[in-house]
Design a protein around this motif. Structure first.
Motif, PDB file in Angstrom:
ATOM      1  N   LEU A  20      37.828 -36.778 -18.220  1.00  0.00           N
ATOM      2  CA  LEU A  20      39.396 -37.102 -18.533  1.00  0.00           C
ATOM      3  C   LEU A  20      39.944 -36.298 -18.107  1.00  0.00           C
ATOM      4  O   LEU A  20      39.778 -34.740 -18.060  1.00  0.00           O
ATOM      5  CB  LEU A  20      39.445 -37.281 -19.810  1.00  0.00           C
ATOM      6  CG  LEU A  20      40.510 -37.658 -20.648  1.00  0.00           C
ATOM      7  CD1 LEU A  20      41.082 -38.697 -20.740  1.00  0.00           C
ATOM      8  CD2 LEU A  20      40.800 -37.148 -22.389  1.00  0.00           C
ATOM      9  N   ASP A 124      35.839 -23.811 -26.436  1.00  0.00           N
ATOM     10  CA  ASP A 124      36.204 -24.585 -25.103  1.00  0.00           C
ATOM     11  C   ASP A 124      37.026 -25.729 -25.219  1.00  0.00           C
ATOM     12  O   ASP A 124      37.472 -25.807 -26.397  1.00  0.00           O
ATOM     13  CB  ASP A 124      34.626 -24.593 -23.975  1.00  0.00           C
ATOM     14  CG  ASP A 124      34.831 -24.186 -23.356  1.00  0.00           C
ATOM     15  OD1 ASP A 124      36.171 -24.389 -22.369  1.00  0.00           O
ATOM     16  OD2 ASP A 124      33.779 -25.103 -22.407  1.00  0.00           O
ATOM     17  N   ALA A 128      30.740 -31.593 -22.567  1.00  0.00           N
ATOM     18  CA  ALA A 128      30.257 -32.702 -22.242  1.00  0.00           C
ATOM     19  C   ALA A 128      28.754 -32.905 -22.328  1.00  0.00           C
ATOM     20  O   ALA A 128      28.251 -33.115 -22.823  1.00  0.00           O
ATOM     21  CB  ALA A 128      30.686 -32.367 -20.312  1.00  0.00           C
ATOM     22  N   ASN A 129      28.135 -32.137 -21.442  1.00  0.00           N
ATOM     23  CA  ASN A 129      26.616 -31.943 -21.532  1.00  0.00           C
ATOM     24  C   ASN A 129      26.542 -30.403 -22.169  1.00  0.00           C
ATOM     25  O   ASN A 129      24.948 -30.195 -22.580  1.00  0.00           O
ATOM     26  CB  ASN A 129      26.092 -32.086 -20.651  1.00  0.00           C
ATOM     27  CG  ASN A 129      26.722 -33.099 -19.806  1.00  0.00           C
ATOM     28  OD1 ASN A 129      26.297 -34.437 -20.173  1.00  0.00           O
ATOM     29  ND2 ASN A 129      26.682 -33.463 -18.539  1.00  0.00           N
ATOM     30  N   GLY A 130      27.014 -29.887 -22.376  1.00  0.00           N
ATOM     31  CA  GLY A 130      27.254 -27.957 -23.490  1.00  0.00           C
ATOM     32  C   GLY A 130      26.474 -27.856 -23.047  1.00  0.00           C
ATOM     33  O   GLY A 130      25.928 -26.181 -23.331  1.00  0.00           O
ATOM     34  N   GLN A 131      26.331 -27.383 -21.423  1.00  0.00           N
ATOM     35  CA  GLN A 131      25.729 -26.181 -20.621  1.00  0.00           C
ATOM     36  C   GLN A 131      26.822 -25.339 -20.882  1.00  0.00           C
ATOM     37  O   GLN A 131      26.525 -23.630 -20.672  1.00  0.00           O
ATOM     38  CB  GLN A 131      25.561 -26.596 -19.367  1.00  0.00           C
ATOM     39  CG  GLN A 131      25.309 -27.711 -18.671  1.00  0.00           C
ATOM     40  CD  GLN A 131      23.618 -27.921 -19.337  1.00  0.00           C
ATOM     41  OE1 GLN A 131      23.744 -26.104 -19.306  1.00  0.00           O
ATOM     42  NE2 GLN A 131      23.133 -27.976 -20.272  1.00  0.00           N
ATOM     43  N   ALA A 132      28.447 -25.025 -20.993  1.00  0.00           N
ATOM     44  CA  ALA A 132      29.109 -23.924 -21.169  1.00  0.00           C
ATOM     45  C   ALA A 132      29.411 -23.827 -22.452  1.00  0.00           C
ATOM     46  O   ALA A 132      28.824 -21.977 -22.602  1.00  0.00           O
ATOM     47  CB  ALA A 132      30.199 -24.564 -20.858  1.00  0.00           C
ATOM     48  N   LYS A 156      33.791 -35.173 -25.839  1.00  0.00           N
ATOM     49  CA  LYS A 156      32.821 -37.008 -25.264  1.00  0.00           C
ATOM     50  C   LYS A 156      31.466 -37.203 -25.984  1.00  0.00           C
ATOM     51  O   LYS A 156      30.423 -36.163 -24.940  1.00  0.00           O
ATOM     52  CB  LYS A 156      32.650 -37.023 -23.151  1.00  0.00           C
ATOM     53  CG  LYS A 156      34.134 -36.027 -22.531  1.00  0.00           C
ATOM     54  CD  LYS A 156      34.167 -36.647 -21.567  1.00  0.00           C
ATOM     55  CE  LYS A 156      33.920 -35.391 -21.175  1.00  0.00           C
ATOM     56  NZ  LYS A 156      33.452 -35.291 -19.304  1.00  0.00           N
TER      57      LYS A 156
HETATM   58  P1  5GP Z   1      29.601 -29.257 -20.589  1.00  0.00           P
HETATM   59  O1  5GP Z   1      29.818 -28.061 -20.193  1.00  0.00           O
HETATM   60  O2  5GP Z   1      30.174 -29.296 -21.780  1.00  0.00           O
HETATM   61  O3  5GP Z   1      28.877 -30.157 -19.374  1.00  0.00           O
HETATM   62  O4  5GP Z   1      30.715 -29.044 -20.044  1.00  0.00           O
HETATM   63  C1  5GP Z   1      31.867 -28.595 -19.749  1.00  0.00           C
HETATM   64  C2  5GP Z   1      32.785 -27.900 -19.352  1.00  0.00           C
HETATM   65  O5  5GP Z   1      33.079 -28.466 -18.195  1.00  0.00           O
HETATM   66  C3  5GP Z   1      34.778 -27.441 -19.752  1.00  0.00           C
HETATM   67  O6  5GP Z   1      34.307 -25.914 -19.986  1.00  0.00           O
HETATM   68  C4  5GP Z   1      35.141 -28.332 -18.870  1.00  0.00           C
HETATM   69  O7  5GP Z   1      35.943 -27.038 -18.111  1.00  0.00           O
HETATM   70  C5  5GP Z   1      34.484 -29.043 -17.809  1.00  0.00           C
HETATM   71  N1  5GP Z   1      34.382 -30.547 -18.314  1.00  0.00           N
HETATM   72  C6  5GP Z   1      33.866 -31.556 -18.790  1.00  0.00           C
HETATM   73  N2  5GP Z   1      34.422 -32.442 -18.567  1.00  0.00           N
HETATM   74  C7  5GP Z   1      35.354 -32.752 -18.555  1.00  0.00           C
HETATM   75  C8  5GP Z   1      36.447 -33.671 -18.486  1.00  0.00           C
HETATM   76  O8  5GP Z   1      35.847 -35.140 -18.855  1.00  0.00           O
HETATM   77  N3  5GP Z   1      37.544 -32.828 -18.217  1.00  0.00           N
HETATM   78  C9  5GP Z   1      38.117 -32.184 -17.498  1.00  0.00           C
HETATM   79  N4  5GP Z   1      39.233 -31.737 -17.195  1.00  0.00           N
HETATM   80  N5  5GP Z   1      36.713 -30.946 -17.801  1.00  0.00           N
HETATM   81  C10 5GP Z   1      36.089 -31.022 -17.806  1.00  0.00           C
END
Ligand code: 5GP
Length: 193
Positions: A20, A124, A128-132, A156
């Motif tokens: 998104l 944050d 998404a998958n929670g890695q950050a 998401k």
């Molecule tokens: P995760 O580490 O949870 O997989 O992803 C989170 C990080 O990825 C967030 O800090 C964000 O910057 C980026 N991110 C994940 N999904 C999206 C998305 O759908 N849109 C945008 N703009 N950033 C995302």
């Protein structure tokens, strides 16, 4: 959060299957009034937790995190994604795989900004998958501080991040939860706050 969901529907663009784009109010241009309202909702959700620091990761977490910190009246720390020659000692680091950039980066916070008795709210922009968030939890635990929860602007829910964090016994508070994308629009699940 009604205001946020309306803004996502108005201005969000779906890219591919699962991204998104919200660069008109969150990830590039920032709507500070919306961010201030978001910061207040996070602060209200954690007002009993005696939060002493808000922690995020650069860059797009900074706007909501700084307003959450203002509303809680505590400092905000953002983890850095690039090595910096001014960061010379006591560095806490971990590796984070970026969902959107598809690269692994070393993320760091100077240890002097986190203490053992800190109670931390992580904020944050997206889950998404929670890695950050997992990387930030690891850094905060290296400092011996306590993670009280993770505040997410847009979750998401069709990805695995919430499950990963809840398996780590971490509370997750998301202001907009997207169950799926349908006909080019997000479909919301019930938000936490
Ligand atoms: P995760 O580490 O949870 O997989 O992803 C989170 C990080 O990825 C967030 O800090 C964000 O910057 C980026 N991110 C994940 N999904 C999206 C998305 O759908 N849109 C945008 N703009 N950033 C995302």
């Amino acid at each position: 959060m009604q205001l946020l969901e309306e803004r996502i529907l108005k201005d969000g663009q779906i890219l591919g299957d699962n991204i998104l784009k919200v660069d008109s109010f969150l990830t590039h241009q920032v709507d500070y009034k919306l961010m201030k309202a978001i910061g207040q909702v996070f602060a209200d959700a954690y007002k009993e937790a005696n939060i002493t620091k808000v922690v995020t990761i650069e860059a797009s977490g900074i706007a909501p995190a700084v307003y959450a910190a203002e509303a809680l009246d505590v400092p905000m720390i953002f983890a850095k994604k690039h090595k910096n020659i001014t960061m010379t000692e006591g560095i806490l680091t971990t590796e984070v795989y970026s969902f959107t950039k598809q690269v692994t980066s070393t993320v760091s916070i100077a240890g002097k900004f986190l203490e053992k008795d800190d109670k931390v709210l992580i904020v944050d922009d997206f889950l998404a998958n929670g890695q950050a968030a997992k990387g930030l939890i690891e850094i905060i635990e290296q400092a011996g501080a306590q993670v009280e929860g993770v505040g997410i602007v847009i979750e998401k829910s069709f990805q695995d991040g919430r499950r990963l964090l809840e398996d780590m016994k971490v509370k997750v508070t998301s202001l907009a939860r997207i169950a799926r994308f349908k006909d080019g629009k997000p479909v919301f699940a019930r938000a936490d706050a």
